[in-house]
Enzyme design. Structure first.
Site, PDB file in Angstrom:
ATOM      1  N   TYR A 142      44.921  26.590 146.440  1.00  0.00           N
ATOM      2  CA  TYR A 142      44.211  27.687 147.121  1.00  0.00           C
ATOM      3  C   TYR A 142      44.931  27.989 148.433  1.00  0.00           C
ATOM      4  O   TYR A 142      45.081  27.115 149.283  1.00  0.00           O
ATOM      5  CB  TYR A 142      42.741  27.331 147.412  1.00  0.00           C
ATOM      6  CG  TYR A 142      42.053  28.463 148.139  1.00  0.00           C
ATOM      7  CD1 TYR A 142      41.648  29.609 147.446  1.00  0.00           C
ATOM      8  CD2 TYR A 142      41.869  28.422 149.522  1.00  0.00           C
ATOM      9  CE1 TYR A 142      41.060  30.671 148.113  1.00  0.00           C
ATOM     10  CE2 TYR A 142      41.278  29.489 150.191  1.00  0.00           C
ATOM     11  CZ  TYR A 142      40.868  30.606 149.484  1.00  0.00           C
ATOM     12  OH  TYR A 142      40.297  31.670 150.141  1.00  0.00           O
ATOM     13  N   LYS A 263      41.930  27.826 160.676  1.00  0.00           N
ATOM     14  CA  LYS A 263      40.742  26.956 160.706  1.00  0.00           C
ATOM     15  C   LYS A 263      40.563  26.156 162.008  1.00  0.00           C
ATOM     16  O   LYS A 263      40.056  26.693 162.975  1.00  0.00           O
ATOM     17  CB  LYS A 263      40.723  26.069 159.464  1.00  0.00           C
ATOM     18  CG  LYS A 263      40.561  26.927 158.208  1.00  0.00           C
ATOM     19  CD  LYS A 263      40.107  26.176 156.982  1.00  0.00           C
ATOM     20  CE  LYS A 263      39.666  27.160 155.919  1.00  0.00           C
ATOM     21  NZ  LYS A 263      40.353  27.045 154.651  1.00  0.00           N
TER      22      LYS A 263
END
Ligand SMILES: *Cc1c(COP(=O)(O)O)cnc(C)c1O
Length: 421
Positions: A142, A263
């Site tokens: 991913y 993130k």
């Protein structure tokens, strides 16, 4: 009307089947590892709000630094101009990264950091006049939700609708002792066409916290280097302490050519993406020929407020207390994993650093969309814990400031769930 009632009238949520999903929980504030709803109920954020938060919510130090920056300079165009937060962040980030990383390219989030990395590799070969247009990636990977990032991600239910529009990618299995020589031959056979190899080092997050050994990745990276194929380490998830070291790449002997971050970069405060590369790659774009320029940029490239948040997060990240907290979580997870050994409902428990994943035994139905997943999600939510199972895989990756008491409560609630669901 409550927040969630007003929400349902006007908002379309990510990864949410709006017809059947429960109404969203209205959150009004956060503090430490907790967020609080409209009724004052505390939810322990055991997944760091989709893996972004590392120092806790509404951290006063980050808040102060962001407020200061807001009053000084909120934004300025980043082509032809620069500013202190962007320069300082690049200097300090490069100092933490593997020594071959030399240049920082800013973007908006993890997906765009990956897009930039792919473009750097593809255009590197274009600028050199070589036909290397294929990308190598791992099955089940991913790398994000924009089209390029989606193309280098594993094909799944999430990509079905777009399948025909995704460019061709060579997918290989994760390396093991058994298949490593086969993988090497496969890479060699394709090497003249391969521009780069993109990996989530050590942990494939979205795939279900699938973990694999650094030694075999090292082996593949070395082989790619010998074949002239660049390696991109997508550390969007694994960066900033998640694997127990600063970066997953710190577990490796070989240095990646390109790295992607987002993130945890701003401590989970704001969206910001970074792609770093070696001098060697950067140099391939230097030319009197304007067409060799990397034509990529976003309106909010290197936003000063986001950079200030990242700098404040880095101040906290490099404090001894954070290093101790990471080790404390690693140790507690390890103890918990031992306790769960042999439980009849468990297929496997695995851990890399502050990430622990518990795979439920489900017989045949392991689908992401299974009822088990929804039951578990609701069970934890009622108990005041945000855990968002990936199918039958429950994982914990908390903000590093989480207390031992909060961790203990998450562990015992998972044990109760194992005995009741
Ligand atoms: C989340 C994630 C991305 C995408 O980041 P976004 O900020 O959500 O676009 C890319 N790569 C990995 C490994 C991720 O976990």
């Amino acid at each position: 009307m409550t927040l969630s009632e007003r929400d349902l009238k006007v908002i379309w949520h990510p990864y949410t089947q709006m017809q059947t999903a429960a109404a969203p929980v209205g959150i009004v504030r956060g503090e430490g590892a907790c967020v609080y709803d409209e009724d004052g109920k505390c939810y322990i954020d055991a997944i760091s709000s989709w893996w972004v938060n590392i120092h806790g919510h509404a951290h006063p130090y980050i808040a102060a630094k962001v407020a200061e920056q807001l009053k000084t300079l909120e934004h300025v165009i980043f082509a032809g101009f620069t500013h202190e937060p962007a320069v300082e962040l690049a200097e300090r980030l490069l100092a933490l990264l593997p020594s071959n990383q030399a240049k920082v390219f800013y973007s908006d989030n993890g997906s765009t950091a990956v897009e930039v990395a792919l473009k750097m590799c593809l255009q590197y070969w274009y600028n050199k006049g070589e036909q290397r247009t294929k990308i190598l990636a791992f099955k089940n990977a991913y790398h994000g939700d924009t089209f390029g990032a989606m193309a280098v991600s594993g094909r799944s239910a999430f990509t079905n609708a777009f399948e025909k529009l995704l460019f061709d990618v060579e997918f290989i299995d994760l390396p093991t002792a058994d298949n490593i020589s086969e993988l090497r031959s496969k890479i060699s056979a394709l090497s003249s066409q391969l521009a780069c190899f993109i990996v989530e080092p050590l942990v494939q997050g979205s795939a279900g916290m699938i973990m694999y050994e650094a030694a075999y990745l090292d082996d593949l990276m070395q082989h790619c280097r010998e074949e002239g194929i660049f390696t991109i380490a997508d550390e969007v998830f694994t960066g900033f302490g998640r694997t127990g070291k600063n970066f997953a790449s710190d577990h490796l002997q070989h240095q990646p050519d390109i790295m992607c971050f987002s993130k945890g970069l701003t401590g989970g405060t704001m969206a910001l993406g970074v792609t770093t590369c070696t001098q060697y790659i950067y140099d391939a774009f230097l030319s009197d020929d304007r067409l060799k320029t990397l034509f990529h940029g976003h309106s909010f490239t290197a936003n000063p407020i986001a950079c200030a948040a990242a700098l404040a997060s880095m101040d906290l990240f490099t404090q001894p207390e954070t290093v101790q907290n990471i080790q404390r979580i690693v140790d507690h997870h390890r103890e918990f994993a031992m306790k769960l050994q042999g439980h009849p409902r468990i297929k496997e428990v695995r851990q890399t650093g502050t990430i622990i994943a518990i795979e439920w035994e489900t017989g045949n139905d392991t689908s992401y969309f299974s009822n088990l997943r929804d039951s578990l999600y609701q069970y934890f939510l009622s108990a005041g814990i945000i855990l968002r199972p990936l199918g039958n895989i429950v994982y914990i990756l908390p903000p590093y400031c989480i207390t031992n008491e909060q961790l203990g409560y998450i562990y015992s609630t998972i044990q109760q769930a194992l005995d009741t669901i």
